[in-house]
Write a protein that holds these residues in place. Structure first.
Motif, PDB file in Angstrom:
ATOM      1  N   SER A  27       0.848  -1.182   0.000  1.00 14.05           N
ATOM      2  CA  SER A  27       0.000   0.000   0.000  1.00 14.05           C
ATOM      3  C   SER A  27       0.889   1.240   0.000  1.00 14.05           C
ATOM      4  O   SER A  27       1.950   1.261   0.626  1.00 14.05           O
ATOM      5  N   SER A  28       0.441   2.286  -0.686  1.00 19.62           N
ATOM      6  CA  SER A  28       1.165   3.558  -0.644  1.00 19.62           C
ATOM      7  C   SER A  28       0.875   4.321   0.646  1.00 19.62           C
ATOM      8  O   SER A  28       1.600   5.246   1.004  1.00 19.62           O
TER       9      SER A  28
ATOM     10  N   GLY B 266      -0.791   1.968   6.513  1.00 17.29           N
ATOM     11  CA  GLY B 266      -0.079   1.662   5.278  1.00 17.29           C
ATOM     12  C   GLY B 266       0.217   0.180   5.236  1.00 17.29           C
ATOM     13  O   GLY B 266      -0.639  -0.640   5.575  1.00 17.29           O
TER      14      GLY B 266
ATOM     15  N   SER C 284       4.006  -0.362  -5.649  1.00 20.82           N
ATOM     16  CA  SER C 284       2.940   0.272  -4.878  1.00 20.82           C
ATOM     17  C   SER C 284       2.122   1.141  -5.833  1.00 20.82           C
ATOM     18  O   SER C 284       2.586   1.444  -6.937  1.00 20.82           O
TER      19      SER C 284
ATOM     20  N   LYS D 153       1.421   4.345  -5.957  1.00 17.05           N
ATOM     21  CA  LYS D 153       2.021   5.623  -6.323  1.00 17.05           C
ATOM     22  C   LYS D 153       3.500   5.529  -6.682  1.00 17.05           C
ATOM     23  O   LYS D 153       4.073   6.481  -7.221  1.00 17.05           O
TER      24      LYS D 153
ATOM     25  N   LYS E 252       8.455   5.943  -2.179  1.00 12.66           N
ATOM     26  CA  LYS E 252       8.500   5.407  -0.821  1.00 12.66           C
ATOM     27  C   LYS E 252       7.084   5.288  -0.262  1.00 12.66           C
ATOM     28  O   LYS E 252       6.428   6.309   0.000  1.00 12.66           O
ATOM     29  N   PRO E 253       6.597   4.073  -0.059  1.00 14.67           N
ATOM     30  CA  PRO E 253       5.248   3.894   0.485  1.00 14.67           C
ATOM     31  C   PRO E 253       5.238   4.088   2.000  1.00 14.67           C
ATOM     32  O   PRO E 253       6.271   3.965   2.662  1.00 14.67           O
TER      33      PRO E 253
ATOM     34  N   THR F 298       9.789   1.960  -4.722  1.00 16.07           N
ATOM     35  CA  THR F 298       8.873   0.995  -5.324  1.00 16.07           C
ATOM     36  C   THR F 298       8.489   1.469  -6.721  1.00 16.07           C
ATOM     37  O   THR F 298       8.472   2.664  -7.010  1.00 16.07           O
TER      38      THR F 298
ATOM     39  N   PRO G  87       5.728   2.093  -9.585  1.00 19.61           N
ATOM     40  CA  PRO G  87       4.269   2.268  -9.669  1.00 19.61           C
ATOM     41  C   PRO G  87       3.631   1.014 -10.267  1.00 19.61           C
ATOM     42  O   PRO G  87       4.152   0.448 -11.238  1.00 19.61           O
TER      43      PRO G  87
ATOM     44  N   ASP H 169      -6.184   1.311  -0.746  1.00 19.41           N
ATOM     45  CA  ASP H 169      -5.681   1.642  -2.084  1.00 19.41           C
ATOM     46  C   ASP H 169      -5.292   0.449  -2.944  1.00 19.41           C
ATOM     47  O   ASP H 169      -4.914   0.624  -4.098  1.00 19.41           O
TER      48      ASP H 169
END
Length: 234
Positions: free
Chosen positions: A9-10, A22, A46, A48, A51-52, A81, A83, A106
């Motif tokens: 998860s972001s 998160g 992730s 986005k 860095k999540p 990570t 996208p 997300d």
């Protein structure tokens, strides 16, 4: 050696309720360590990219008393990570979805992630998820319209373990949704619990099950590789 994509998860923040969540540290690092021990490589993705957000509770003394996972986190190995939309799914032999409440927000309905899961699964790869990680699997439909978990034995974080303070903040109950489509089991009397729903689907119950979850995934990938090598040399 197999290539595995770990999906995180972001992160999610509810400022009104002072709630930040998160991905869960142990649920990434314990399986990664088990996979690396078997010689497999792990990439990170992730929604986005970059860095999540890690769930801060997962780095606290209550959940990481020896500071093992905090040290790994602070080393920066989870800072970068890809996208999800940029992941080339056909490059991977397996995908595993890291838990933490963030996955409920997300990852659960992320269509790009659903597509990646379908590609990995369709190519004969393994789809695995731990704790709240099965959230996106609940909503992943195969090309024939059938749910990827439909009718299978599965586990995931049970209602009885959810902290009371977050129950009203979550978008849905993972256990309730899993029960609608699959044969859900928590086996809360067991210290660790993981289950293979099929040769391609693995789920783990909670953070404590993460080490066993990682070992099961790593051994399965090693076994597949050995069989492929034997076929090659026959």
């Amino acid at each position: 050696m197999a290539k595995v994509m770990a999906v995180l998860s972001s992160g999610y923040a509810d400022e009104e309720n002072n709630y930040v969540t998160g991905w869960w540290a142990e649920e990434l690092f314990a399986p990664v360590l088990a996979l690396q021990e078997e010689g497999h490589t792990v990439g990170l993705a992730s929604p986005k990219g970059g860095k999540p957000v890690v769930d801060p509770l997962s780095l606290s003394e209550d959940y990481d008393p020896e500071g093992k996972y905090k040290k790994l986190y602070e080393s920066g190995i989870a800072d970068k990570t890809t996208p999800i939309v940029d992941v080339k799914a056909s490059d991977y032999d397996a995908i595993f979805i890291v838990g933490g409440h963030g996955a409920m927000f997300d990852l659960a309905h992320n269509e790009d992630l659903h597509a990646i899961i379908n590609i990995v699964y369709g190519l004969g790869g393994i789809v695995a998820a731990v704790c709240h990680g099965p959230a996106p699997l609940v909503y992943t439909k195969l090309p024939n319209g059938r749910g990827i978990l439909e009718g299978l034995n599965v586990t995931g974080y049970p209602n009885s373990m959810e902290p009371k303070e977050v129950r009203g903040l979550l978008p849905f109950s993972l256990e309730d949704e899993l029960r609608k489509i699959a044969n859900y089991k928590a086996e809360t009397n067991e210290k660790e619990y993981v289950v293979w729903g099929s040769d391609q689907i693995l789920t783990g119950r909670d953070p404590q099950s993460s080490p066993q979850f990682g070992k099961e995934l790593a051994k399965k990938l090693t076994s597949i590789e050995k069989k492929e090598e034997e076929k090659f040399f026959d």
